[in-house]
Write a protein that holds these residues in place. Structure first.
Motif, PDB file in Angstrom:
ATOM      1  N   GLU D  70      34.723  80.116 -16.619  1.00  0.00           N
ATOM      2  CA  GLU D  70      35.019  80.338 -18.030  1.00  0.00           C
ATOM      3  C   GLU D  70      36.522  80.389 -18.260  1.00  0.00           C
ATOM      4  N   LEU D  71      37.237  80.888 -17.283  1.00  0.00           N
ATOM      5  CA  LEU D  71      38.702  80.870 -17.377  1.00  0.00           C
ATOM      6  C   LEU D  71      39.187  79.428 -17.481  1.00  0.00           C
ATOM      7  N   PHE D  72      38.630  78.591 -16.632  1.00  0.00           N
ATOM      8  CA  PHE D  72      38.998  77.170 -16.659  1.00  0.00           C
ATOM      9  C   PHE D  72      38.729  76.567 -18.031  1.00  0.00           C
ATOM     10  N   LYS D  73      37.536  76.812 -18.540  1.00  0.00           N
ATOM     11  CA  LYS D  73      37.176  76.258 -19.845  1.00  0.00           C
ATOM     12  C   LYS D  73      38.113  76.770 -20.928  1.00  0.00           C
ATOM     13  N   ALA D  74      38.441  78.051 -20.839  1.00  0.00           N
ATOM     14  CA  ALA D  74      39.337  78.628 -21.836  1.00  0.00           C
ATOM     15  C   ALA D  74      40.716  77.989 -21.756  1.00  0.00           C
ATOM     16  N   VAL D  75      41.155  77.715 -20.538  1.00  0.00           N
ATOM     17  CA  VAL D  75      42.453  77.055 -20.360  1.00  0.00           C
ATOM     18  C   VAL D  75      42.452  75.709 -21.069  1.00  0.00           C
TER      19      VAL D  75
END
Lengths: 233, 233, 233, 233
Positions: D70-75
């Motif tokens: 989810e961090l990746f997606k948020a980035v």
DNA sequence: GATGAATGAGGATTCATTCAT
DNA sequence: CATGAATGAATCCTCATTCAT
């Protein structure tokens, strides 16, 4: 027929100053903790959940309980209802038949303890005893032992009065204890040993068990003394 | 030309040490897991402990079980349906009185299940049922229900033969179930409800319970006379 | 019009004894590894997957490559197709127009390298360069630099012949390099920068790029020397 | 009675240090994550590194993003739609020649996007598209497609104004896209395709590409005459 | 007192690598 | 040579506990 003096004295006001300080601590936390510990077990319950269910923040919980483990111990202590002294005292004054006494005791116990939230403690002890040996020992000392001693006295009274036959008391107590423990567990473990837990009516269950146990405890036919129960009728 | 007789004899044992270990792994792990889950509960048991007790490393456990939860389920499944068929079969072939039969059943059940490691499953279910609803439902279907149906059949047999009086079967079954569950739990929870668990002799306990229950199940004297405890209060 | 000598010599047989030994290593492993590394990246590719796709066991992979990292390096080395020496040699002998040469080179390069599995190396380098600096430097020395030098020579040839105008070579090379790199990446990254990657016809793409670039490289209208391309028509 | 003017002035800044930090956290984490993901790839980046670079602990990261994925997606989401609206708006208001417009667009795009940290997203997409298909599709819809449509509009404007010749738009767009993508990648992959990445001046690169592309897009002299490279081979 | 942001030790799970067979 | 069972270091993630506000 009306409920006698037994269990009648004001148990709630018998709290010490120390106890009262404990009660000043959000009882909501202890209530929430009991529910969750019973439902999910100690390890699987998160303190955040407890706090949330009590309507306070996680930090507040630690204001009142220094650790999760202490919270657990407090929950057990708080919910261990030791009426035993009073019960013992009033037991001596009881004047009905022992049969009546046992029946009344079991029903009364169910209404006051078994059906209450506090009965979860038994399930909790069952599940967590190995992880909390001190608490388990405490529970045994404060609850199991006094309870069994009370039952022993009751049974002995029945034997002395001729209502019951002579029994090996070390084992006979469990004929009273086991059904009650089983009833509690059926309530708190989704009735894992009960086909349809919702259909199990506690009062009918108690009546059924009593009818069998009490009848089974009577003197054997060949015994010298005929049981009082038959003489009464 | 090929090396003859020398390694020919024990054909089945010609499996390598490697292979033999592989086959033994799941069983060793399930055994260790059962012990630890029963002792400490699911959440409080670390997979590394299970692996260590089984004599393997953490990684090896995951070679055989995809997750801790699956390990738990496997433990339950492994121990659940072990002895039921035998008991049912024996029951059909039994030719004595129902009183004898019940005594035989309870003692036989204790030897086969209660005293064995598998009895830990009952305690496990009691503790973790709420965390594993699917498993709990499965256990109820596969163990509780069949067990109760067997008991019902036995009780019905006794009623039909006149050995027992007429009973509300939905509740009477628990007069058999409760003592047995209680016996198991007293073994696996440090006897939290038993004052001195080591002193409790299972066989004597069973004998005591039987003597009370079976006597209590008999037809009432006079047929029309019923003990007060069954009357409505 | 027929393909000239360029790229014609037997490149495959130019392997050293050392190279042949590498080839003796299961080429299946290198093939599988290239595919998976390109598809999922180095870290996200499991050696077990590589082995499985190559049809061997995990252990076998380590028989040929001491580590996953060495496997990666071997994949890069194996697929770095350095025709540059031969191309350079034959380039000197080439006798057509530079325009023809560039067009033929790009199409030929696409058929031999770009469309092949080996083109994945470019994407791999793009993704993993920062994690494998040595390999990246190796790639740059063996592929990028020679490739650019070749392109420089070709462009210079065009300038010398009057087909192209004078150019800052340090930047002009990228007008050839960029489209080809982009074409490769559109193939290996699900065409993240291409609206409908499947609809992109490489040959049409190359033709389109050539038509713009080559026309754009011509001498400007006001220049003293008129471009050969117009003189030819 | 209440403490007056003293702390009254900056009302908005009356947030506590605690709160101010909390608001800054996600941004700091996303910045650190973008950098590391671009630098090392998704799989090779440890969440602890991201947290450390953002100046917080591992646990804090998970306070704001439920998982590494989810961090990746948020980035990606954070950096994806940042600058597109502006560019589109400016385009509509532009009043010079199309040649000027393209030059302005490319330089403007470089200053706003290419040179910024956000350009790392393109490299990230290139590397991880296959591991995050949903994100890749999202990126294509939100970035690639709108970007290409903008370029199509610009090119069409040039054709309509007679500045450019007629073009197969499906392929011509890449003559603009490819150089820009290449420029970005040369920045984020240690210039794997660039001999000396530090020496590559983005503005000079853009000028060089523009001089070639724009000249190459002009109408062909004579109108009917077409360069050989467009003829079928 | 109350809060909730921050921490980091602890535990589940993965996977490159080893090695006995 | 080939296998695949076993390993354990590495990594993601959780959650009891702390503490500045």
């Amino acid at each position: 027929m009306s409920p006698p003096k037994l269990f009648c004295c004001p148990v709630q006001t018998a709290v010490t100053r120390h106890e009262r300080r404990k009660e000043a601590r959000p009882g909501e936390l202890l209530k929430a903790a009991l529910e969750l510990f019973v439902e999910k077990g100690f390890a699987a319950t998160r303190v955040e959940e407890v706090a949330a269910r009590a309507g306070v923040s996680k930090g507040t919980l630690f204001l009142y309980f220094p650790s999760k483990e202490e919270l657990f111990k407090a929950v057990v202590r708080e919910n261990i209802t030791t009426h035993f002294k009073e019960v013992n005292a009033e037991f001596d004054a009881f004047e009905g038949t022992t049969l009546d006494m046992i029946g009344f005791c079991m029903n009364s116990w169910w209404d006051r303890v078994g059906a209450s939230r506090a009965s979860g403690i038994t399930k909790l002890m069952m599940s967590e005893a190995n992880n909390f040996p001190e608490i388990a020992a405490f529970y045994q000392q404060e609850v199991s032992l006094p309870g069994q001693q009370l039952i022993r006295r009751v049974l002995q009274r029945g034997i002395d009065s001729g209502e019951f036959r002579s029994l090996d008391m070390d084992y006979a107590v469990y004929s009273i204890v086991a059904p009650m423990v089983f009833l509690i567990l059926s309530r708190h473990s989704l009735g894992i040993c009960v086909s349809n837990p919702d259909a199990l009516d506690p009062k009918k269950y108690i009546a059924s068990q009593l009818s069998i146990i009490l009848y089974g405890l009577r003197p054997l036919p060949g015994d010298a003394v005929r049981p009082a129960i038959e003489a009464d009728r």
